[in-house]
Design a protein around this motif. Structure first.
Motif, PDB file in Angstrom:
ATOM      1  N   PHE A  54      24.645  45.995  33.890  1.00 29.68           N
ATOM      2  CA  PHE A  54      25.899  45.386  33.469  1.00 29.68           C
ATOM      3  C   PHE A  54      26.318  45.898  32.089  1.00 29.68           C
ATOM      4  O   PHE A  54      27.502  46.168  31.846  1.00 29.68           O
ATOM      5  N   LEU A  57      27.837  49.231  32.572  1.00 32.62           N
ATOM      6  CA  LEU A  57      29.183  49.127  33.145  1.00 32.62           C
ATOM      7  C   LEU A  57      30.217  48.717  32.099  1.00 32.62           C
ATOM      8  O   LEU A  57      31.343  49.226  32.088  1.00 32.62           O
ATOM      9  N   LEU A  58      29.835  47.800  31.236  1.00 30.09           N
ATOM     10  CA  LEU A  58      30.778  47.359  30.207  1.00 30.09           C
ATOM     11  C   LEU A  58      31.089  48.469  29.215  1.00 30.09           C
ATOM     12  O   LEU A  58      32.196  48.547  28.686  1.00 30.09           O
ATOM     13  N   TYR A  77      35.736  50.890  39.661  1.00 32.80           N
ATOM     14  CA  TYR A  77      35.119  50.399  38.430  1.00 32.80           C
ATOM     15  C   TYR A  77      35.357  48.896  38.267  1.00 32.80           C
ATOM     16  O   TYR A  77      34.420  48.140  37.965  1.00 32.80           O
ATOM     17  N   VAL A  78      36.584  48.451  38.468  1.00 30.75           N
ATOM     18  CA  VAL A  78      36.901  47.024  38.320  1.00 30.75           C
ATOM     19  C   VAL A  78      36.096  46.193  39.319  1.00 30.75           C
ATOM     20  O   VAL A  78      35.510  45.158  38.965  1.00 30.75           O
ATOM     21  N   THR A  80      33.289  47.005  40.653  1.00 32.31           N
ATOM     22  CA  THR A  80      31.882  47.088  40.239  1.00 32.31           C
ATOM     23  C   THR A  80      31.585  46.137  39.086  1.00 32.31           C
ATOM     24  O   THR A  80      30.551  45.456  39.087  1.00 32.31           O
ATOM     25  N   VAL A  81      32.467  46.057  38.114  1.00 36.65           N
ATOM     26  CA  VAL A  81      32.269  45.145  36.985  1.00 36.65           C
ATOM     27  C   VAL A  81      32.300  43.690  37.466  1.00 36.65           C
ATOM     28  O   VAL A  81      31.480  42.864  37.036  1.00 36.65           O
ATOM     29  N   GLY A  84      29.069  43.057  39.210  1.00 33.89           N
ATOM     30  CA  GLY A  84      28.013  42.931  38.203  1.00 33.89           C
ATOM     31  C   GLY A  84      28.046  41.573  37.519  1.00 33.89           C
ATOM     32  O   GLY A  84      26.999  40.972  37.267  1.00 33.89           O
ATOM     33  N   SER A  85      29.240  41.078  37.235  1.00 33.74           N
ATOM     34  CA  SER A  85      29.387  39.749  36.626  1.00 33.74           C
ATOM     35  C   SER A  85      28.871  38.674  37.569  1.00 33.74           C
ATOM     36  O   SER A  85      28.130  37.762  37.156  1.00 33.74           O
ATOM     37  N   THR A 128      26.490  45.574  43.995  1.00 31.18           N
ATOM     38  CA  THR A 128      26.731  46.157  42.670  1.00 31.18           C
ATOM     39  C   THR A 128      26.115  47.545  42.558  1.00 31.18           C
ATOM     40  O   THR A 128      26.744  48.472  42.041  1.00 31.18           O
ATOM     41  N   THR A 132      28.238  50.882  41.997  1.00 28.84           N
ATOM     42  CA  THR A 132      27.952  51.709  40.812  1.00 28.84           C
ATOM     43  C   THR A 132      27.652  53.140  41.220  1.00 28.84           C
ATOM     44  O   THR A 132      28.170  54.096  40.619  1.00 28.84           O
TER      45      THR A 132
END
Length: 193
Positions: A54, A57-58, A77-78, A80-81, A84-85, A128, A132
């Motif tokens: 995470f 990713l950030l 990407y969005v 995936t984030v 991940g959250s 995730t 990724t």
């Protein structure tokens, strides 16, 4: 956990005080304590990996090359984030369960729900990881090979995380049936109702 084997009375124990599901001499609370400790060890491994992933990713959005990504890659990407959250929330959730329910004599129920949230977190972690990989391989390869590689790795994750354990359960149940021992709830390490 949570199930009482048929024919064993209200306590789920035989005359000697042994739980027929696990073969251990322990109360429901002792079993919940042991299972909670096991779950915490599993969560430590998963949480560390999720936190590293995470964090990566950030940081990606602040890299200069991020502005060069295509719309599709930015959408990946969005997603995936967000995955991940959700994964971090699910795998940290059992800590909150425990902290908020401590002292309320709900340890067995806490273990059941924490186990469920952890399983959900593992499913989200699978998504995730695949997302990724898709993002990284699309950027690195710029071709359809990325999809094939992600598909192959997703299959490998499924085999390692789910197929092997399910195969072990099926194999163990086959042995127990051949031995003539009970198969109902043979392994109490999975606290499910």
């Amino acid at each position: 956990m949570g199930q009482i084997p048929a024919g064993s009375g209200d306590t789920g124990r035989d005359e000697a005080g042994t739980n027929p599901r696990s073969g251990r001499h322990e109360t429901e609370e002792e079993r919940a304590d042991r299972q909670w400790g096991d779950l915490l060890q599993e969560l430590r491994v998963a949480q560390t990996g999720v936190q590293i992933l995470f964090g990566f990713l950030l940081a990606v959005v602040f890299q200069p090359r991020f502005s060069d990504l295509s719309t599709v890659d930015r959408n990946i990407y969005v997603v995936t984030v967000m995955l991940g959250s959700a994964t971090a929330a699910a795998l940290i959730g059992p800590v909150s369960y425990h902290r908020l329910l401590t002292g309320r004599r709900l340890k067995p129920q806490t273990v059941i729900w924490a186990s469920r949230v952890t399983k959900m977190g593992l499913g989200l972690l699978f998504c995730t990881m695949c997302s990724t990989l898709l993002l990284i391989l699309r950027v690195a390869l710029h071709n359809v090979a990325a999809l094939w590689l992600v598909g192959g790795m997703a299959l490998w994750f499924l085999v390692c995380w789910f197929v092997f354990p399910l195969w072990a359960i099926a194999r163990d149940n086959g042995r127990r049936q051949a031995d003539g021992t009970k198969t109902q709830g043979a392994d109490d390490s999975d606290p499910r109702p």
